[in-house]
Design a protein around this motif. Structure first.
Motif, PDB file in Angstrom:
ATOM      1  N   PRO A  82       8.786  -5.054  -8.957  1.00 12.31           N
ATOM      2  CA  PRO A  82       9.787  -5.586  -9.631  1.00 12.31           C
ATOM      3  C   PRO A  82      11.546  -4.883  -9.771  1.00 12.31           C
ATOM      4  N   GLY A  83      12.232  -5.397  -9.090  1.00 14.43           N
ATOM      5  CA  GLY A  83      13.393  -4.058  -9.256  1.00 14.43           C
ATOM      6  C   GLY A  83      13.878  -3.613  -8.081  1.00 14.43           C
ATOM      7  N   ASP A  84      12.671  -3.055  -7.327  1.00 20.82           N
ATOM      8  CA  ASP A  84      12.677  -1.701  -6.281  1.00 20.82           C
ATOM      9  C   ASP A  84      12.409  -2.087  -4.889  1.00 20.82           C
ATOM     10  N   PRO A  85      12.804  -3.531  -3.744  1.00 21.27           N
ATOM     11  CA  PRO A  85      12.556  -4.205  -3.298  1.00 21.27           C
ATOM     12  C   PRO A  85      12.785  -3.272  -1.968  1.00 21.27           C
ATOM     13  N   ARG A  86      12.995  -2.038  -2.304  1.00 20.25           N
ATOM     14  CA  ARG A  86      13.674  -1.142  -0.742  1.00 20.25           C
ATOM     15  C   ARG A  86      12.749  -1.441   0.108  1.00 20.25           C
ATOM     16  N   GLY A  87      13.371  -1.209   1.340  1.00 21.94           N
ATOM     17  CA  GLY A  87      12.228  -1.443   2.583  1.00 21.94           C
ATOM     18  C   GLY A  87      11.696  -3.354   3.104  1.00 21.94           C
ATOM     19  N   LEU A  88      12.331  -3.752   2.349  1.00 21.48           N
ATOM     20  CA  LEU A  88      11.524  -4.998   2.751  1.00 21.48           C
ATOM     21  C   LEU A  88      12.541  -5.670   3.567  1.00 21.48           C
ATOM     22  N   PRO A  89      12.368  -6.618   3.983  1.00 15.45           N
ATOM     23  CA  PRO A  89      13.322  -7.524   4.411  1.00 15.45           C
ATOM     24  C   PRO A  89      13.453  -8.737   3.920  1.00 15.45           C
ATOM     25  N   VAL A 130     -11.520  -6.785   2.359  1.00 13.57           N
ATOM     26  CA  VAL A 130      -9.766  -7.336   2.989  1.00 13.57           C
ATOM     27  C   VAL A 130      -9.650  -7.704   3.145  1.00 13.57           C
ATOM     28  N   VAL A 131      -8.855  -8.731   3.174  1.00 10.95           N
ATOM     29  CA  VAL A 131      -8.323 -10.040   3.959  1.00 10.95           C
ATOM     30  C   VAL A 131      -6.702  -9.484   4.521  1.00 10.95           C
ATOM     31  N   TRP A 132      -6.236  -9.278   4.858  1.00 10.94           N
ATOM     32  CA  TRP A 132      -5.172  -8.985   5.457  1.00 10.94           C
ATOM     33  C   TRP A 132      -4.250 -10.301   6.147  1.00 10.94           C
ATOM     34  N   ARG A 133      -3.134 -10.691   5.000  1.00  4.20           N
ATOM     35  CA  ARG A 133      -2.364 -11.955   4.932  1.00  4.20           C
ATOM     36  C   ARG A 133      -1.546 -11.537   6.117  1.00  4.20           C
ATOM     37  N   ALA A 134      -0.974 -12.053   7.370  1.00  7.96           N
ATOM     38  CA  ALA A 134      -0.835 -11.850   8.490  1.00  7.96           C
ATOM     39  C   ALA A 134       1.016 -12.693   7.951  1.00  7.96           C
ATOM     40  N   PHE A 135       2.203 -11.974   8.577  1.00 10.33           N
ATOM     41  CA  PHE A 135       3.006 -13.353   8.035  1.00 10.33           C
ATOM     42  C   PHE A 135       3.956 -12.797   9.317  1.00 10.33           C
ATOM     43  N   GLU A 136       4.460 -13.775   9.924  1.00  7.05           N
ATOM     44  CA  GLU A 136       5.796 -13.889  10.831  1.00  7.05           C
ATOM     45  C   GLU A 136       7.668 -13.815  10.446  1.00  7.05           C
ATOM     46  N   LEU A 137       8.229 -12.544  10.999  1.00  8.02           N
ATOM     47  CA  LEU A 137       9.373 -12.066   9.826  1.00  8.02           C
ATOM     48  C   LEU A 137      10.056 -12.999  10.762  1.00  8.02           C
ATOM     49  N   PRO A 138      11.379 -13.407  10.658  1.00  8.62           N
ATOM     50  CA  PRO A 138      12.379 -13.716  11.364  1.00  8.62           C
ATOM     51  C   PRO A 138      12.533 -12.543  12.372  1.00  8.62           C
ATOM     52  N   GLU A 139      12.989 -11.923  12.185  1.00  4.87           N
ATOM     53  CA  GLU A 139      13.393 -10.437  12.888  1.00  4.87           C
ATOM     54  C   GLU A 139      12.638  -9.308  12.806  1.00  4.87           C
ATOM     55  N   ALA A 140      12.545  -8.168  13.042  1.00  3.20           N
ATOM     56  CA  ALA A 140      12.272  -6.876  12.485  1.00  3.20           C
ATOM     57  C   ALA A 140      13.419  -6.235  11.584  1.00  3.20           C
ATOM     58  N   PRO A 141      12.921  -5.899  10.761  1.00  4.02           N
ATOM     59  CA  PRO A 141      13.775  -5.357   9.421  1.00  4.02           C
ATOM     60  C   PRO A 141      14.357  -4.126   9.724  1.00  4.02           C
ATOM     61  N   SER A 142      15.525  -3.866   9.607  1.00  3.40           N
ATOM     62  CA  SER A 142      16.330  -2.208   9.359  1.00  3.40           C
ATOM     63  C   SER A 142      15.079  -1.597   8.768  1.00  3.40           C
ATOM     64  N   GLY A 143      14.757  -0.564   8.924  1.00  2.00           N
ATOM     65  CA  GLY A 143      14.283   0.561   8.426  1.00  2.00           C
ATOM     66  C   GLY A 143      15.058   1.037   7.194  1.00  2.00           C
ATOM     67  N   TYR A 144      14.103   1.893   6.431  1.00  2.95           N
ATOM     68  CA  TYR A 144      13.728   2.267   4.887  1.00  2.95           C
ATOM     69  C   TYR A 144      13.934   3.556   5.165  1.00  2.95           C
TER      70      TYR A 144
END
Length: 261
Positions: A82-89, A130-144
Motif C-alpha cells: 500500500p502506497g508503494d505500487p512500483r512495478g505494477l501496471p 498453491v493456486v496462481w490466479r492468472a490475469f491477461e494484461l492489456p499490454e506488457a508493463p514497462s519494467g521497474y
C-alpha cells in the motif's frame, strides 16, 4: 548454520521462486522438468483462469509452457505494498490482487498472483496447496528495476538503523527468538540459493534479503500473550517500515537482475 540463523527459517516468497526459475529456464540454463520439480517439491501448485484454456484450473506443469516464447527479462517479480505500487501496471484486477497479496509475477502480458490454501487430510495432516490466479494484461508493463549494487547498499543502511532501533525497543521482550536472528543478520552465515545464471552479488543479496524478509514477518506479528501495547506496536511498525521497503527492493533487484553473459 548458526543457532541464531536457524531461528529464522529461510523461506523464499513463492513469486520470487517462480520468477527466478522461470527466467533460468527461458535462458536455457535449467530444463523444464527441473523448474517443475523445484516449484512443486513441497506444495502442489495449480493455475486458475489461464488465458487460452477452457479449463478453470490446470496444474502448474500444464501452465508453464505459456512462458516458452518469452525472453528472461520479460519475466519479473513485483512486491507491491500500500502506497508503494512500483512495478505494477495501471489499475485493474491484477494490480488489485497483487497489492492484496503483496507479491506477483509479470510475464509480458500475463500476470500471476499466488494464493495459499490450507487443507486437512482425513487423517488430520495439514498441508498447503498453491493456486496462481492468472490475469491477461492489456499490454506488457514497462519494467521497474533497481540495481543490485544500489539495493544492496540501501539494505545495509536500513538494516543497521532498524536493528539499532529494535534493540533500543527491547524487541526480545516481544519475541525472544528474534534476538538471535537480529544478531545473525549483521553477518549472515547462511545461503538461500538461486538457480544458475545469477552472479555472486545477486545471490548474496537474495540470501540476505530472504532472511530479512522472514525476520520482518516474525517481528510484525502480534506479540505472544499481549506483551506489546498500542504505543509499542506503533514504534515497532515505524522502525520496521524503512527496512521493509529496502527488503522488497533488494528481493526485486536480485530476482530481476540481468543474467551473467
Amino acid at each position: 548454520m548458526s543457532p541464531a540463523a536457524q531461528a529464522v527459517t529461510l523461506t523464499a516468497r513463492r513469486s520470487a521462486r517462480l520468477v527466478t526459475w522461470a527466467r533460468a529456464w527461458r535462458a536455457g540454463l535449467v530444463s523444464f522438468d527441473e523448474i517443475v520439480d523445484d516449484l512443486t517439491a513441497e506444495e502442489e501448485q495449480h493455475v486458475r483462469d489461464l488465458p487460452g484454456t477452457w479449463r478453470e484450473e490446470v496444474e502448474l506443469r500444464e501452465a508453464l509452457p505459456v512462458l516458452a516464447k518469452l525472453h528472461p527479462d520479460e519475466i519479473r517479480l513485483v512486491l507491491p505494498a500500500p502506497g508503494d505500487p512500483r512495478g505494477l501496471p495501471g489499475p485493474g484486477p491484477f494490480t488489485s490482487h497483487a497489492l492484496l497479496a503483496g507479491e506477483g509475477v509479470i510475464a509480458s502480458r500475463l500476470g500471476l498472483v499466488p494464493e495459499a490454501r490450507q487443507h486437512v487430510s482425513g487423517s488430520g495432516v495439514s498441508f498447503t496447496t498453491v493456486v496462481w490466479r492468472a490475469f491477461e494484461l492489456p499490454e506488457a508493463p514497462s519494467g521497474y528495476q533497481v540495481g543490485v549494487r544500489e539495493a544492496d547498499g540501501a539494505l545495509t543502511i536500513a538494516l543497521t538503523e532498524t536493528t539499532t532501533r529494535l534493540v533500543r525497543l527491547d524487541v526480545a521482550q516481544w519475541r525472544p527468538e528474534l534476538a538471535g536472528a537480529l544478531a545473525a543478520l549483521r553477518k549472515p552465515d547462511s545461503e538461500t540459493d538461486l538457480p544458475p545464471g545469477y552472479d555472486p552479488r545477486a545471490r548474496r543479496l537474495y540470501a540476505r534479503a530472504c532472511v530479512v524478509d522472514r525476520v520482518l514477518s516474525l517481528a510484525g506479528q502480534a506479540a505472544p500473550g499481549g506483551a506489546l501495547n498500542s504505543h509499542e506496536a506503533q514504534q515497532r511498525d515505524e522502525a520496521l517500515r524503512p527496512l521493509a521497503v529496502a527488503c522488497r527492493n533488494a528481493l526485486v533487484a536480485a530476482c530481476n537482475a540481468p543474467f551473467e553473459g
